[in-house]
Scaffold this active site. Structure first.
Site, PDB file in Angstrom:
ATOM      1  N   CYS A   8       0.856  -1.198   0.000  1.00 26.75           N
ATOM      2  CA  CYS A   8       0.000   0.000   0.000  1.00 26.75           C
ATOM      3  C   CYS A   8       0.894   1.251   0.000  1.00 26.75           C
ATOM      4  O   CYS A   8       1.876   1.327   0.753  1.00 26.75           O
ATOM      5  CB  CYS A   8      -0.881  -0.012   1.253  1.00 26.75           C
ATOM      6  SG  CYS A   8      -1.889   1.462   1.356  1.00 26.75           S
ATOM      7  N   GLU A  52       3.687  -5.625   9.048  1.00 22.63           N
ATOM      8  CA  GLU A  52       3.898  -4.250   8.546  1.00 22.63           C
ATOM      9  C   GLU A  52       4.978  -3.549   9.383  1.00 22.63           C
ATOM     10  O   GLU A  52       5.853  -2.858   8.844  1.00 22.63           O
ATOM     11  CB  GLU A  52       2.585  -3.460   8.616  1.00 22.63           C
ATOM     12  CG  GLU A  52       2.759  -2.011   8.139  1.00 22.63           C
ATOM     13  CD  GLU A  52       1.562  -1.120   8.441  1.00 22.63           C
ATOM     14  OE1 GLU A  52       0.413  -1.574   8.325  1.00 22.63           O
ATOM     15  OE2 GLU A  52       1.787   0.049   8.801  1.00 22.63           O
ATOM     16  N   THR A  88       0.407   2.049  10.198  1.00 26.96           N
ATOM     17  CA  THR A  88      -0.711   2.793   9.579  1.00 26.96           C
ATOM     18  C   THR A  88      -2.051   2.628  10.308  1.00 26.96           C
ATOM     19  O   THR A  88      -2.909   3.499  10.214  1.00 26.96           O
ATOM     20  CB  THR A  88      -0.904   2.346   8.114  1.00 26.96           C
ATOM     21  OG1 THR A  88      -1.057   0.928   8.091  1.00 26.96           O
ATOM     22  CG2 THR A  88       0.257   2.764   7.246  1.00 26.96           C
ATOM     23  N   SER A  98      -8.657 -12.049  10.849  1.00 26.81           N
ATOM     24  CA  SER A  98      -8.411 -10.642  10.530  1.00 26.81           C
ATOM     25  C   SER A  98      -8.469  -9.798  11.808  1.00 26.81           C
ATOM     26  O   SER A  98      -9.510  -9.702  12.461  1.00 26.81           O
ATOM     27  CB  SER A  98      -9.466 -10.159   9.521  1.00 26.81           C
ATOM     28  OG  SER A  98      -9.653  -8.769   9.637  1.00 26.81           O
TER      29      SER A  98
HETATM   30  S1  SF4 Z   1      -5.594   0.256   6.072  1.00 25.51           S
HETATM   31 FE1  SF4 Z   1      -4.750   2.056   5.050  1.00 25.51          FE
HETATM   32  S2  SF4 Z   1      -2.531   1.648   4.994  1.00 25.51           S
HETATM   33 FE2  SF4 Z   1      -3.509  -0.300   5.399  1.00 25.51          FE
HETATM   34  S3  SF4 Z   1      -3.791  -1.205   3.397  1.00 25.51           S
HETATM   35 FE3  SF4 Z   1      -5.699  -0.116   3.868  1.00 25.51          FE
HETATM   36  S4  SF4 Z   1      -5.400   1.904   2.920  1.00 25.51           S
HETATM   37 FE4  SF4 Z   1      -3.385   0.958   3.061  1.00 25.51          FE
END
Ligand code: SF4
Length: 278
Positions: free
Chosen positions: A94, A124, A161, A217
């Site tokens: 992303c 991440e 994020t 999840s």
């Molecule tokens: S939650 Fe935000 S940072 Fe994570 S994949 Fe989805 S859009 Fe991208």
């Protein structure tokens, strides 16, 4: 029975982009795999497997051909390894995660001690940490952990994020006391908080709440907890098959939301099933 479906239910920008890239690559590549499951939806992972996308956990086990990097990215070492093996890369990291990786690398290069606000075990976070190659990096989960940080001349903060803004703010407050110079990059993506706020608002108006998403999840499980705190008649389901008509006794209004990795077709099947319940 009235149904209120959350507008934000389902794929976030990054997951939508990653799955589109994966299906597209499956149509065009002869041999292809994903490094780890592309998203936390067993049903979607199965669809990709049917199209020939194998899930492989370690770079050394990839036979050859193309590899899909999932939305939360890979470590710098894994990327080096993939490049050294001259595999074709379908990079579905992303762009928001990529930004966090780039800030961590830049802060590290410029001599800052990197403070990464996040969950240590999350892939991440492990990815972002790995880009801070030039100096010290600390992963901090909450204010208490931040209190234990050593004093540093220069600190640079980035965030996983999906962190909450409040947690980031509290950790920044502590870092301000512990450093001579502090730089902060707010790398939080609001996809998570938007889903959570809308789910809370719906849970307050309904007699029963359904949260759809993979049992593996984390963001779906968190949504379920948030809704349960408001509406005890909250159920986490992965597919329509688990929706039990017996739950709906004396229910006039049903709220439905879904995690960021829940495909649209599963949401539609659940809505359809609820519609058939009298
Ligand atoms: S939650 Fe935000 S940072 Fe994570 S994949 Fe989805 S859009 Fe991208």
């Amino acid at each position: 029975m009235k149904i209120i479906l959350a507008q934000s239910a389902g794929f976030c920008f990054g997951v939508k982009r990653a799955t589109t890239m994966a299906f597209d690559a499956a149509d065009h590549c002869h041999q292809i795999c994903s490094l780890g499951p592309i998203i936390h939806s067993p049903q979607l992972v199965r669809k990709l497997e049917e199209k020939g996308v194998e899930v492989i956990d370690r770079v050394e086990d990839i036979p050859e051909g193309a590899v899909i990097i999932r939305s939360h990215g890979v470590t710098a070492q894994e990327l080096d390894h993939i490049l050294a093996r001259e595999l074709r890369i379908v990079d579905a990291t992303c762009p928001f995660v990529k930004k966090a990786q780039e800030y961590a690398a830049m802060l590290s290069r410029e001599g800052y001690t990197v403070i990464l606000v996040g969950e240590e075990e999350h892939p991440e976070v492990q990815g972002i940490v790995s880009y801070a190659r030039d100096g010290e990096v600390f992963v901090v989960g909450d204010r208490d952990q931040a209190e234990k940080l050593p004093r540093k001349k220069r600190m640079g903060v980035v965030a996983q994020t999906t962190q909450s803004f409040d947690n980031l703010r509290q950790i920044i407050e502590v870092c301000l006391e512990k450093s001579g110079e502090l730089r902060v990059f707010n790398t939080i993506c609001d996809a998570t908080s938007v889903r959570q706020k809308e789910a809370q608002a719906i849970a307050r108006q309904v007699d029963l709440m359904l949260v759809i998403g993979g049992f593996n999840s984390a963001n779906t499980s968190r949504l379920t907890r948030i809704c349960s705190d408001i509406q005890p008649r909250t159920h986490h389901v992965e597919t329509a098959a688990e929706v039990d008509p017996q739950w709906f006794d004396e229910v006039h209004t049903v709220g439905i939301t879904a995690g960021a990795s829940t495909p649209r077709w599963i949401i539609e099947e659940v809505v359809e099933k609820v519609r058939t319940i009298r």
